[in-house]
Design an enzyme around this catalytic site. Structure first.
Site, PDB file in Angstrom:
ATOM      1  CB  VAL A  89      -1.062   0.014   1.142  1.00  0.00           C
ATOM      2  CG1 VAL A  89      -2.014  -1.294   1.097  1.00  0.00           C
ATOM      3  CG2 VAL A  89      -0.267  -0.001   2.408  1.00  0.00           C
ATOM      4  CG  HIS A 105      -3.768  -6.152  -0.851  1.00  0.00           C
ATOM      5  ND1 HIS A 105      -2.692  -7.023  -0.026  1.00  0.00           N
ATOM      6  CD2 HIS A 105      -4.567  -7.097  -1.347  1.00  0.00           C
ATOM      7  CE1 HIS A 105      -2.938  -8.340  -0.649  1.00  0.00           C
ATOM      8  NE2 HIS A 105      -4.140  -8.225  -1.276  1.00  0.00           N
TER       9      HIS A 105
HETATM   10  P1  OAD Z   1       4.712 -11.084   4.044  1.00  0.00           P
HETATM   11  O1  OAD Z   1       5.207 -10.276   5.516  1.00  0.00           O
HETATM   12  O2  OAD Z   1       3.701 -12.107   4.426  1.00  0.00           O
HETATM   13  O3  OAD Z   1       5.797 -11.637   3.324  1.00  0.00           O
HETATM   14  C1  OAD Z   1       7.176 -10.851   3.242  1.00  0.00           C
HETATM   15  C2  OAD Z   1       8.013 -11.597   2.492  1.00  0.00           C
HETATM   16  O4  OAD Z   1       9.293 -10.844   2.160  1.00  0.00           O
HETATM   17  C3  OAD Z   1       8.653 -12.937   2.858  1.00  0.00           C
HETATM   18  O5  OAD Z   1       8.365 -13.732   2.070  1.00  0.00           O
HETATM   19  C4  OAD Z   1      10.095 -12.486   3.496  1.00  0.00           C
HETATM   20  O6  OAD Z   1      10.814 -13.602   3.252  1.00  0.00           O
HETATM   21  C5  OAD Z   1      10.370 -11.418   2.250  1.00  0.00           C
HETATM   22  N1  OAD Z   1      11.401 -10.508   2.553  1.00  0.00           N
HETATM   23  C6  OAD Z   1      11.895 -10.001   3.772  1.00  0.00           C
HETATM   24  N2  OAD Z   1      12.730  -9.115   3.474  1.00  0.00           N
HETATM   25  C7  OAD Z   1      12.946  -9.217   2.133  1.00  0.00           C
HETATM   26  C8  OAD Z   1      13.884  -8.340   1.475  1.00  0.00           C
HETATM   27  N3  OAD Z   1      14.692  -7.399   1.771  1.00  0.00           N
HETATM   28  N4  OAD Z   1      14.016  -8.632  -0.030  1.00  0.00           N
HETATM   29  C9  OAD Z   1      13.073  -9.308  -0.570  1.00  0.00           C
HETATM   30  N5  OAD Z   1      12.308 -10.106   0.228  1.00  0.00           N
HETATM   31  C10 OAD Z   1      12.117  -9.892   1.591  1.00  0.00           C
HETATM   32  O7  OAD Z   1       4.249  -9.878   3.113  1.00  0.00           O
HETATM   33  P2  OAD Z   1       3.222  -9.950   1.838  1.00  0.00           P
HETATM   34  O8  OAD Z   1       3.319 -11.293   1.280  1.00  0.00           O
HETATM   35  O9  OAD Z   1       3.333  -8.709   1.013  1.00  0.00           O
HETATM   36  O10 OAD Z   1      -2.442  -7.391   3.227  1.00  0.00           O
HETATM   37  O11 OAD Z   1       1.962  -9.938   2.680  1.00  0.00           O
HETATM   38  C11 OAD Z   1       0.665  -9.941   1.723  1.00  0.00           C
HETATM   39  C12 OAD Z   1      -0.557  -9.191   2.523  1.00  0.00           C
HETATM   40  O12 OAD Z   1      -0.698  -9.766   3.581  1.00  0.00           O
HETATM   41  C13 OAD Z   1      -0.132  -7.732   2.490  1.00  0.00           C
HETATM   42  O13 OAD Z   1      -0.581  -6.985   1.410  1.00  0.00           O
HETATM   43  C14 OAD Z   1      -1.093  -7.368   3.622  1.00  0.00           C
HETATM   44  C15 OAD Z   1      -0.760  -8.498   4.592  1.00  0.00           C
HETATM   45  O14 OAD Z   1      -1.475  -8.910   5.638  1.00  0.00           O
HETATM   46  C16 OAD Z   1      -3.327  -6.421   3.823  1.00  0.00           C
HETATM   47  O15 OAD Z   1      -2.970  -5.627   4.687  1.00  0.00           O
HETATM   48  C17 OAD Z   1      -4.546  -6.532   3.197  1.00  0.00           C
END
Ligand code: OAD
Length: 230
Positions: A89, A105
């Site tokens: 977001v 989102h």
């Molecule tokens: P997550 O917090 O579930 O996942 C984050 C991912 O980023 C993990 O796989 C980490 O290993 C990876 N990660 C961490 N540091 C990193 C870096 N420096 N470079 C690359 N990758 C890295 O977040 P999302 O999958 O985005 O929704 O979560 C999806 C949705 O769940 C969000 O949009 C939000 C949340 O609840 C809402 O708020 C509706």
């Protein structure tokens, strides 16, 4: 004609900018339980807390900058027709110069009327907060322009149609835990290469993924080299 490069980004994309991810240890959902700040029930039960949560997120966003990963993706527009579909977001893709960004989102810097969901306002940096009593022109309370858990994702069909047009797909920094966003991979046409950039293991129900086990900044650099050598 330029090849169509579709990027699916998540919270890890912005981690190196200093924005917390959600599910890593120390992630946002550990500090603020989802059900208290990011659901329609939370909004009904305690709207002040919900508004405060997003006010804090907005002020945090104003104090961070896009990282090398965001800039690297913007740079790829010189060689590719790039479309970003992000679960984030924040506005860091746009601030890095990416032209085509679809926010599945919602968007932190936007708010909308609770009386008319098409009445959307953009907040500016000088007044990034909203409070109970802040109304739209027709007198309805304003709420964050965010898709909460339990709400439908209005742009998911559009995103699926975009994924179907891909020549190359790149997934960056998402745990692929949240549907329907995680289901977008099933729309990737057969034979289209999929790269996944993440420093940690991400379980994906497909065999044809090229893993780049790096943080977004380094991973996008490596991706650039791989794509240029093709
Ligand atoms: P997550 O917090 O579930 O996942 C984050 C991912 O980023 C993990 O796989 C980490 O290993 C990876 N990660 C961490 N540091 C990193 C870096 N420096 N470079 C690359 N990758 C890295 O977040 P999302 O999958 O985005 O929704 O979560 C999806 C949705 O769940 C969000 O949009 C939000 C949340 O609840 C809402 O708020 C509706």
């Amino acid at each position: 004609m330029k090849k169509r490069l579709i990027i699916l980004s998540g919270a890890g994309m912005s981690a190196e900018s200093g924005i917390s991810t959600f599910r890593d240890s120390g992630g946002l959902w550990e500090k603020y339980p989802i059900e208290q700040v990011a659901t329609p029930e939370a909004w009904r039960a305690n709207p002040e807390l919900v508004l405060e949560f997003y006010n804090i997120r907005r002020k945090e966003l104003l104090n961070v900058k896009p990282n090398a990963g965001h800039f690297g993706l913007a740079e790829l527009e010189k060689e590719f027709d790039v479309q970003i579909i992000t679960q984030n977001v924040d506005n860091l893709h746009e601030r890095a110069g990416s032209s085509n960004v679809l926010h599945l989102h919602g968007e932190l810097m936007k708010v909308r009327s609770t009386g008319d969901e098409t009445d959307i306002l953009e907040l500016d940096a000088t007044r990034p907060e909203i409070f109970l009593g802040d109304m739209c022109k027709k007198g309805h309370q304003l709420r964050p322009h965010i898709v909460w858990f339990g709400e439908s994702v209005p742009l998911i069909e559009k995103a699926a149609r975009i994924v179907e047009t891909a020549d190359i797909v790149v997934v960056i920094g998402t745990s692929l835990n949240v549907y329907p966003a995680a289901g977008l991979l099933s729309y990737v046409p057969r034979g289209v290469p999929i790269y996944l950039i993440d420093p940690n293991e991400v379980s994906v129900n497909r065999r044809d993924i090229h893993f780049i086990k790096k943080k977004a900044s380094e991973g996008v650099k490596e991706l650039h080299n791989v794509l240029m050598c093709q």
